[in-house]
Design a protein around this motif. Structure first.
Motif, PDB file in Angstrom:
ATOM      1  N   TYR A 201      -9.518   2.926   1.129  1.00  0.00           N
ATOM      2  CA  TYR A 201      -8.129   3.286   1.411  1.00  0.00           C
ATOM      3  C   TYR A 201      -7.747   4.512   0.600  1.00  0.00           C
ATOM      4  O   TYR A 201      -7.989   4.582  -0.611  1.00  0.00           O
ATOM      5  CB  TYR A 201      -7.200   2.123   1.067  1.00  0.00           C
ATOM      6  CG  TYR A 201      -5.732   2.431   1.299  1.00  0.00           C
ATOM      7  CD1 TYR A 201      -5.226   2.511   2.593  1.00  0.00           C
ATOM      8  CD2 TYR A 201      -4.872   2.659   0.228  1.00  0.00           C
ATOM      9  CE1 TYR A 201      -3.887   2.797   2.811  1.00  0.00           C
ATOM     10  CE2 TYR A 201      -3.538   2.941   0.438  1.00  0.00           C
ATOM     11  CZ  TYR A 201      -3.058   3.015   1.739  1.00  0.00           C
ATOM     12  OH  TYR A 201      -1.736   3.310   1.959  1.00  0.00           O
TER      13      TYR A 201
ATOM     14  N   ARG B 119      -2.940   0.604  -3.968  1.00  0.00           N
ATOM     15  CA  ARG B 119      -2.646  -0.714  -3.415  1.00  0.00           C
ATOM     16  C   ARG B 119      -2.322  -1.674  -4.558  1.00  0.00           C
ATOM     17  O   ARG B 119      -2.898  -1.592  -5.638  1.00  0.00           O
ATOM     18  CB  ARG B 119      -3.832  -1.260  -2.604  1.00  0.00           C
ATOM     19  CG  ARG B 119      -4.259  -0.370  -1.455  1.00  0.00           C
ATOM     20  CD  ARG B 119      -5.492  -0.896  -0.760  1.00  0.00           C
ATOM     21  NE  ARG B 119      -5.196  -2.068   0.044  1.00  0.00           N
ATOM     22  CZ  ARG B 119      -5.896  -3.197   0.028  1.00  0.00           C
ATOM     23  NH1 ARG B 119      -6.937  -3.313  -0.762  1.00  0.00           N
ATOM     24  NH2 ARG B 119      -5.556  -4.199   0.801  1.00  0.00           N
TER      25      ARG B 119
ATOM     26  N   SER C 202       0.834  -1.200   0.000  1.00  0.00           N
ATOM     27  CA  SER C 202       0.000   0.000   0.000  1.00  0.00           C
ATOM     28  C   SER C 202       0.870   1.250   0.000  1.00  0.00           C
ATOM     29  O   SER C 202       1.956   1.269   0.602  1.00  0.00           O
ATOM     30  CB  SER C 202      -0.905   0.027   1.235  1.00  0.00           C
ATOM     31  OG  SER C 202      -1.724  -1.123   1.282  1.00  0.00           O
TER      32      SER C 202
ATOM     33  N   THR D 123      -8.931   0.396  -4.511  1.00  0.00           N
ATOM     34  CA  THR D 123      -8.540   1.041  -3.254  1.00  0.00           C
ATOM     35  C   THR D 123      -9.641   1.015  -2.207  1.00  0.00           C
ATOM     36  O   THR D 123      -9.363   1.064  -1.005  1.00  0.00           O
ATOM     37  CB  THR D 123      -8.128   2.495  -3.510  1.00  0.00           C
ATOM     38  OG1 THR D 123      -9.216   3.185  -4.155  1.00  0.00           O
ATOM     39  CG2 THR D 123      -6.901   2.545  -4.411  1.00  0.00           C
TER      40      THR D 123
END
Length: 253
Positions: A225, A229, A46, A222
């Motif tokens: 997030y 990633r 990440s 993602t």
């Protein structure tokens, strides 16, 4: 579809990313004269948005570098595991001239000299010396023995060990000796002396699934997030190759 690749040089390595469970089942296949076991490796990487905004190119390059080095470390760990498995199976043994156990294996000049004598004493089926043309040796040690190995080989701690230099052990053996720390040795007192010729048979050999020699990197959704990633995977097999190209020593055996 394992495709034979290249011999594995057991090199230093630090850290392996988490393995993705269930990606590859445990299988075995035979290619030429080696048996390979699937070794799945993988990890989720990440990169937060803050790092992308501050230094996108540097941050992404660091992620890729980390993925590549982690995958190589996985190969190093698997190579050591295969050697130790061969020891556990009795394929590496005192009778075979490639194992030193008990007090005779306690790391030091006497034990390493004994390992060198065993290495030179190996013969092929026709009775010809196998390792007589050794041009340099690799002394593979765990973290606990790095300092002792440096002192034994170079005469002092912290000196770089490069081929072509004159070493304390090199003068005795007539060939250069290179210290190779490997943090995947499971025993803190075990070590290996290996015929280090690039053209020589390595203890183990590597095969890649479908011939893929580098990790596969896929960008992931993602979700919530805030950043990017990736999923990185690499599937390979490590097989035994030349059990007479090294001597394994462990006082605990």
């Amino acid at each position: 579809n394992f495709q034979p690749g290249y011999d594995v040089s057991i090199e230093p390595g630090i850290g392996i990313s988490p393995i993705i469970a269930g990606k590859v089942a445990s299988v075995q296949t035979v290619a030429e004269r080696w048996t390979y076991r699937a070794q799945p490796w993988g990890g989720i990487y990440s990169l937060p948005r803050e790092a992308i905004v501050n230094s996108s190119s540097t941050a992404i390059a660091a992620i890729v570098s980390n993925i590549v080095s982690s995958a190589r470390n996985a190969v190093n760990a698997a190579a050591i595991s295969r050697v130790i498995e061969d020891v556990d199976l009795g394929l590496v043994s005192a009778a075979g001239g490639n194992l030193i156990a008990g007090t005779g294996a306690v790391f030091g000049e006497q034990a390493v000299s004994a390992a060198f004598a065993l290495l030179l004493g190996q013969r092929d089926l026709a009775g010809n010396p196998i390792n007589s043309a050794t041009s340099h040796l690799s002394l593979i040690v765990p973290a606990a023995l790095i300092t002792a190995a440096q002192r034994l080989v170079t005469g002092q701690v912290g000196q770089a060990v490069e081929s072509g230099q004159t070493f304390v052990l090199g003068r005795a053996f007539g060939v250069p000796v290179r210290v190779v720390p490997n943090l995947y040795m499971t025993s803190p007192s075990a070590w290996m002396l290996v015929d280090g010729r690039p053209e020589g048979d390595r203890p183990v050999t590597l095969a890649e699934v479908n011939g893929e020699s580098e990790p596969t990197i896929d960008e992931l959704p993602t979700g919530e997030y805030d950043g990017l990633r990736w999923r990185a995977t690499r599937d390979f097999g490590v097989g035994s190759r030349n059990l007479r190209s090294f001597v394994y020593a462990d006082p605990a055996r």
